[in-house]
Design a protein around this motif. Sequence first.
Motif, mmCIF file in Angstrom:
data_model
loop_
_atom_site.group_PDB
_atom_site.id
_atom_site.type_symbol
_atom_site.label_atom_id
_atom_site.label_comp_id
_atom_site.label_asym_id
_atom_site.label_seq_id
_atom_site.Cartn_x
_atom_site.Cartn_y
_atom_site.Cartn_z
ATOM 1 N N ARG A 1 -11.006 53.072 13.009
ATOM 2 C CA ARG A 1 -10.736 52.413 11.715
ATOM 3 C C ARG A 1 -9.243 52.174 11.524
ATOM 4 N NH1 ARG A 1 -14.664 56.405 9.856
ATOM 5 N NH2 ARG A 1 -16.701 55.380 9.714
ATOM 6 N N LYS A 2 -8.435 53.161 11.895
ATOM 7 C CA LYS A 2 -6.980 53.004 11.775
ATOM 8 C C LYS A 2 -6.473 51.906 12.713
ATOM 9 C CE LYS A 2 -5.994 57.695 10.210
ATOM 10 N NZ LYS A 2 -5.490 59.037 10.591
ATOM 11 N N THR A 3 -7.017 51.869 13.929
ATOM 12 C CA THR A 3 -6.635 50.827 14.888
ATOM 13 C C THR A 3 -6.996 49.453 14.340
ATOM 14 O OG1 THR A 3 -6.940 52.335 16.756
ATOM 15 C CG2 THR A 3 -7.005 49.974 17.245
ATOM 16 N N TRP A 4 -8.202 49.313 13.815
ATOM 17 C CA TRP A 4 -8.687 48.036 13.293
ATOM 18 C C TRP A 4 -7.806 47.518 12.163
ATOM 19 C CZ3 TRP A 4 -11.987 45.256 15.905
ATOM 20 C CH2 TRP A 4 -12.655 44.198 15.292
ATOM 21 N N LYS A 5 -7.356 48.421 11.294
ATOM 22 C CA LYS A 5 -6.519 48.022 10.157
ATOM 23 C C LYS A 5 -5.165 47.482 10.604
ATOM 24 C CE LYS A 5 -8.532 50.946 6.595
ATOM 25 N NZ LYS A 5 -8.342 52.080 5.670
ATOM 26 N N LYS A 6 -4.707 47.914 11.789
ATOM 27 C CA LYS A 6 -3.405 47.458 12.293
ATOM 28 C C LYS A 6 -3.482 46.085 12.947
ATOM 29 C CE LYS A 6 -2.584 51.200 14.782
ATOM 30 N NZ LYS A 6 -1.885 52.190 15.628
ATOM 31 N N MET A 7 -4.686 45.611 13.224
ATOM 32 C CA MET A 7 -4.863 44.385 14.004
ATOM 33 C C MET A 7 -4.968 43.147 13.122
ATOM 34 S SD MET A 7 -7.606 45.999 16.693
ATOM 35 C CE MET A 7 -7.840 44.536 17.707
ATOM 36 N N SER A 8 -4.465 42.029 13.647
ATOM 37 C CA SER A 8 -4.611 40.745 12.959
ATOM 38 C C SER A 8 -6.042 40.235 13.098
ATOM 39 C CB SER A 8 -3.643 39.720 13.553
ATOM 40 O OG SER A 8 -4.055 39.385 14.875
ATOM 41 N N ALA A 9 -6.370 39.223 12.309
ATOM 42 C CA ALA A 9 -7.708 38.626 12.392
ATOM 43 C C ALA A 9 -7.972 38.053 13.784
ATOM 44 C CB ALA A 9 -7.852 37.543 11.328
ATOM 45 N N ASP A 10 -6.973 37.435 14.387
ATOM 46 C CA ASP A 10 -7.148 36.874 15.739
ATOM 47 C C ASP A 10 -7.454 37.967 16.757
ATOM 48 O OD1 ASP A 10 -6.694 34.333 14.803
ATOM 49 O OD2 ASP A 10 -4.615 34.227 15.497
ATOM 50 N N ALA A 11 -6.746 39.090 16.653
ATOM 51 C CA ALA A 11 -6.970 40.184 17.593
ATOM 52 C C ALA A 11 -8.341 40.819 17.379
ATOM 53 C CB ALA A 11 -5.871 41.231 17.450
ATOM 54 N N ARG A 12 -8.769 40.910 16.130
ATOM 55 C CA ARG A 12 -10.103 41.456 15.857
ATOM 56 C C ARG A 12 -11.183 40.579 16.478
ATOM 57 N NH1 ARG A 12 -9.638 43.105 9.423
ATOM 58 N NH2 ARG A 12 -8.078 44.747 9.686
ATOM 59 N N ALA A 13 -10.994 39.283 16.407
ATOM 60 C CA ALA A 13 -11.966 38.370 17.010
ATOM 61 C C ALA A 13 -12.040 38.570 18.522
ATOM 62 C CB ALA A 13 -11.599 36.926 16.674
ATOM 63 N N LEU A 14 -10.896 38.827 19.148
ATOM 64 C CA LEU A 14 -10.883 39.094 20.585
ATOM 65 C C LEU A 14 -11.510 40.454 20.894
ATOM 66 C CD1 LEU A 14 -7.295 37.789 21.372
ATOM 67 C CD2 LEU A 14 -9.420 36.793 22.224
ATOM 68 N N ALA A 15 -11.294 41.417 20.010
ATOM 69 C CA ALA A 15 -11.794 42.770 20.246
ATOM 70 C C ALA A 15 -13.316 42.818 20.332
ATOM 71 C CB ALA A 15 -11.298 43.709 19.146
ATOM 72 N N VAL A 16 -13.983 42.033 19.498
ATOM 73 C CA VAL A 16 -15.452 42.076 19.510
ATOM 74 C C VAL A 16 -16.024 41.431 20.766
ATOM 75 C CG1 VAL A 16 -15.596 42.176 16.997
ATOM 76 C CG2 VAL A 16 -15.698 39.951 18.142
ATOM 77 N N GLU A 17 -15.188 40.728 21.521
ATOM 78 C CA GLU A 17 -15.637 40.098 22.773
ATOM 79 C C GLU A 17 -15.262 40.906 24.009
ATOM 80 O OE1 GLU A 17 -17.531 37.442 22.715
ATOM 81 O OE2 GLU A 17 -17.373 37.322 20.537
ATOM 82 N N LEU A 18 -14.630 42.074 23.828
ATOM 83 C CA LEU A 18 -14.209 42.872 24.974
ATOM 84 C C LEU A 18 -15.416 43.319 25.803
ATOM 85 C CD1 LEU A 18 -11.490 45.179 23.361
ATOM 86 C CD2 LEU A 18 -11.092 43.328 24.997
ATOM 87 N N ASP A 19 -15.175 43.452 27.100
ATOM 88 C CA ASP A 19 -16.217 43.887 28.021
ATOM 89 C C ASP A 19 -16.266 45.417 28.030
ATOM 90 O OD1 ASP A 19 -18.150 44.020 29.978
ATOM 91 O OD2 ASP A 19 -16.755 43.664 31.637
ATOM 92 N N LEU A 20 -16.925 45.988 27.033
ATOM 93 C CA LEU A 20 -17.025 47.428 26.895
ATOM 94 C C LEU A 20 -18.370 47.921 27.426
ATOM 95 C CD1 LEU A 20 -15.728 47.795 23.222
ATOM 96 C CD2 LEU A 20 -14.399 48.056 25.333
ATOM 97 N N ALA A 21 -18.415 49.217 27.741
ATOM 98 C CA ALA A 21 -19.699 49.828 28.081
ATOM 99 C C ALA A 21 -20.640 49.653 26.887
ATOM 100 C CB ALA A 21 -19.504 51.300 28.399
ATOM 101 N N PRO A 22 -21.930 49.425 27.123
ATOM 102 C CA PRO A 22 -22.867 49.171 26.015
ATOM 103 C C PRO A 22 -22.819 50.231 24.917
ATOM 104 C CG PRO A 22 -23.920 48.682 28.097
ATOM 105 C CD PRO A 22 -22.588 49.297 28.435
ATOM 106 N N ASP A 23 -22.727 51.508 25.302
ATOM 107 C CA ASP A 23 -22.694 52.573 24.295
ATOM 108 C C ASP A 23 -21.417 52.517 23.470
ATOM 109 O OD1 ASP A 23 -23.929 54.918 23.116
ATOM 110 O OD2 ASP A 23 -22.320 56.067 24.071
ATOM 111 N N ASP A 24 -20.298 52.216 24.125
ATOM 112 C CA ASP A 24 -19.031 52.096 23.400
ATOM 113 C C ASP A 24 -19.061 50.902 22.460
ATOM 114 O OD1 ASP A 24 -17.986 54.319 24.670
ATOM 115 O OD2 ASP A 24 -16.980 53.151 26.233
ATOM 116 N N ARG A 25 -19.647 49.807 22.906
ATOM 117 C CA ARG A 25 -19.754 48.620 22.045
ATOM 118 C C ARG A 25 -20.598 48.922 20.806
ATOM 119 N NH1 ARG A 25 -18.791 43.530 22.275
ATOM 120 N NH2 ARG A 25 -18.176 43.603 24.471
ATOM 121 N N GLN A 26 -21.702 49.598 20.997
ATOM 122 C CA GLN A 26 -22.567 49.939 19.869
ATOM 123 C C GLN A 26 -21.849 50.864 18.892
ATOM 124 O OE1 GLN A 26 -26.132 51.526 21.600
ATOM 125 N NE2 GLN A 26 -26.701 49.579 22.566
#
Length: 199
Positions: free
Chosen positions: A162-187
């Motif tokens: 949550r703290k990391t997310w608050k530091k990020m811009s809207a553009d970076a958040r949009a990129l974050a949701v597209e990251l290639d994470l392990a399925p459990d980490d993504r969930q």
Amino acid sequence: MTSAQLRQALARIDEINGADPHEIQVRGESRPKELTHAALVSAWIERLRPDADDALRIAAHGHHVRRWAIPRAEYPRGRRGYLRWRQALQELHAATLGEVMMETGYDAAAIERAQNLVRKKNLRRDPDVQALEDALCLVFLETQLGGFRAQQPDDRVADILRKTWKKMSADARALAVELDLAPDDRQFLQRVLRLGDTA
């Protein structure tokens, strides 16, 4: 187009970071931690700010230069000790970048600019500082989220997210949701951020 001067500065940072005794596994390859982080953060800056000037590119590549030289254990436990450690690291990074940039012929204004970027001066108000923060957050999510989850309780990791997310811009958040994470980490990420303030 990257100038010879910039290539020389980045190569010098890589030479320094190549001595990092700590290693990290990224995409199946083990390499010196800060050497790898430098490459990853620089790659994100290329995506976030393709028009970035030399100061931002150098700050991104050297954001944690020689980080291993000041171990966390040298400072007291708790938030106050952590903040003192982070301050000492920022000054080390800034000083080392200053030396590298002087060696490679940058002027005082460019050196001061890169140093202020790694010190994160005027975060939120300076778009270059925000771009660097975004890149750092994205690298944390793509390389360290799984490790944190393996070592820390879920509520602690959720707080960090949550703290990391608050530091990020809207553009970076949009990129974050597209990251290639392990399925459990993504969930886990999606579950936590639905609970937190993602606006």
